[in-house]
Design an enzyme around this catalytic site. Structure first.
Site, PDB file in Angstrom:
ATOM      1  N   GLN A  46       0.833  -1.213   0.000  1.00  8.09           N
ATOM      2  CA  GLN A  46       0.000   0.000   0.000  1.00  8.09           C
ATOM      3  C   GLN A  46       0.870   1.266   0.000  1.00  8.09           C
ATOM      4  OE1 GLN A  46      -0.568  -2.755   1.734  1.00  8.09           O
ATOM      5  NE2 GLN A  46      -2.682  -2.996   2.381  1.00  8.09           N
ATOM      6  N   ASP A  76      -6.506   1.635  12.604  1.00  7.08           N
ATOM      7  CA  ASP A  76      -7.741   0.903  12.290  1.00  7.08           C
ATOM      8  C   ASP A  76      -8.652   0.774  13.499  1.00  7.08           C
ATOM      9  OD1 ASP A  76      -5.848   0.052  10.034  1.00  7.08           O
ATOM     10  OD2 ASP A  76      -7.823  -0.656   9.416  1.00  7.08           O
TER      11      ASP A  76
END
Ligand code: MRU
Length: 355
Positions: free
Chosen positions: A201, A242
């Site tokens: 990513q 997260d």
């Protein structure tokens, strides 16, 4: 002038007429393509495959996915629409377990839409709430950027991990929001992006979006962090999150914990940037955070080319938990929270920061 004009760019997640449109993040940087999601299976699949990814972006996609589901299954009565809301919340909310945004967003849409008295009203409340979640996230990113810019005034070289920018959120991002805010204010800023194994990513997405915005970015292997820090190349580390437990322990992309340990060793500030909906006050510490385990093929192959011998045993956790004592501050949309985090997080939530 802002380095990115969000209104002129394709959003990571959008509602277009009667479906969701996402940027297909699996194809970047080679190809910029969008995907239309008009069935619940497509929504779950896109979230699971990381075609849409980043905690706030999957929260937004999941929330809009409830409307996709109501249109797909077309309940005839309000009572069956309410049952459908419960089912869709489970189906979509379980697509990935670690990012709190997904579960919170679908439950929020379910709870608001359940109050509707007719199928049409339920449908309209569901879409309205999902669009509100999208707008709130965009707004939160802007505020995170500004708080982070003030906090990191004078820091030029910022290391980051994974992708936390406009692809990962409905706005200009969390950790990358701080970078964009600095650039927008005309401040000098340079980003060191770790590649983020195994799905890259950082390499594929963070470098792509920063280069697109004209921001100075250097790609480095994940394992180069300690050396870069020892050589004085890094002024601060900023990562996203997260899920953050009530004590500040933070789940983020696998590798984050190592960066925090190395930053601590080097005496470099380590920040988490996240909106207040990332706090999960039901969890006392990071030990209780469920960590997603991904399939081994993500480690043993890249786009069908083998990267490891067939049959090798694998362990592929998507996230790790950075203990709160390694975190200098949590840059949120209501301000920068400092240790002891049990107190500062509770104070932020009590002051109305709960979403
Ligand atoms: O598996 P991913 O790519 O969804 O993981 C994303 C991250 O770990 C991000 O750092 C986090 O979601 C914050 S995005 C603002």
């Amino acid at each position: 002038m802002s380095p990115i004009d969000l209104d002129a760019l394709q959003p990571s997640v959008a509602w277009v007429e009667d479906h969701i449109e996402i940027i297909d993040q699996t194809r970047l940087p080679g190809e910029f393509a969008t995907l239309k999601l008009s069935a619940v299976d497509d929504v779950v699949d896109a979230i699971y495959r990381l075609a849409v990814r980043g905690a706030p972006a999957i929260g937004a996609c999941g929330a809009l996915g409830i409307s996709v589901g109501l249109d797909e299954f077309r309940p005839h009565e309000a009572s069956s629409a309410r049952s459908e809301l419960v089912r869709l919340t489970e189906v979509i909310g379980s697509a990935r377990p670690t990012a709190v945004h997904l579960r919170k967003s679908v439950e929020r849409v379910r709870d608001v839409a359940s109050a509707g008295q007719t199928v049409d009203e339920i449908r309209s409340l569901a879409l309205g709430e999902a669009l509100k979640i999208v707008a709130e996230d965009r707004d939160a990113c802007t505020r995170i950027g500004e708080y982070g810019r003030t906090e990191l005034a004078g820091v030029v070289n910022i290391m980051t991990h994974c992708n936390t920018g406009r692809l990962a959120t409905a706005g200009w991002g969390t950790a990358l929001g701080v970078v964009y805010a600095k650039a927008a204010a005309g401040e000098e800023v340079r980003v060191f992006a770790s590649e983020t194994r195994p799905l890259l990513q950082g390499a594929r997405l963070t470098t792509w979006e920063l280069m697109d915005a004209g921001i100075d970015v250097t790609l480095m292997p994940d394992g180069a962090d300690a050396t870069a820090m020892a050589q004085g190349m890094i002024g601060a580390v900023i990562v996203g999150a997260d899920r953050i437990a009530a004590n500040g322990d933070t789940a983020n992309k696998i590798g984050t914990f190592s960066h925090a340990v190395n930053a601590h060793r080097a005496g470099i500030p380590f920040y988490v940037a996240a909106d207040v909906s990332t706090f999960d006050m039901s969890l006392a510490s990071g030990d209780e955070i469920e960590i997603e385990l991904r399939p081994g093929h993500e480690l043993t192959s890249w786009r069908s080319e083998p990267t490891a011998p067939a049959g090798v045993a694998t362990w592929n956790p998507a996230f790790d938990v950075t203990p709160a004592d390694l975190i200098t501050g949590i840059i949120t949309d209501v301000g920068v929270l400092r240790p002891p985090f049990e107190e500062s997080i509770r104070a932020a939530i009590n002051a109305g920061g709960d979403r």
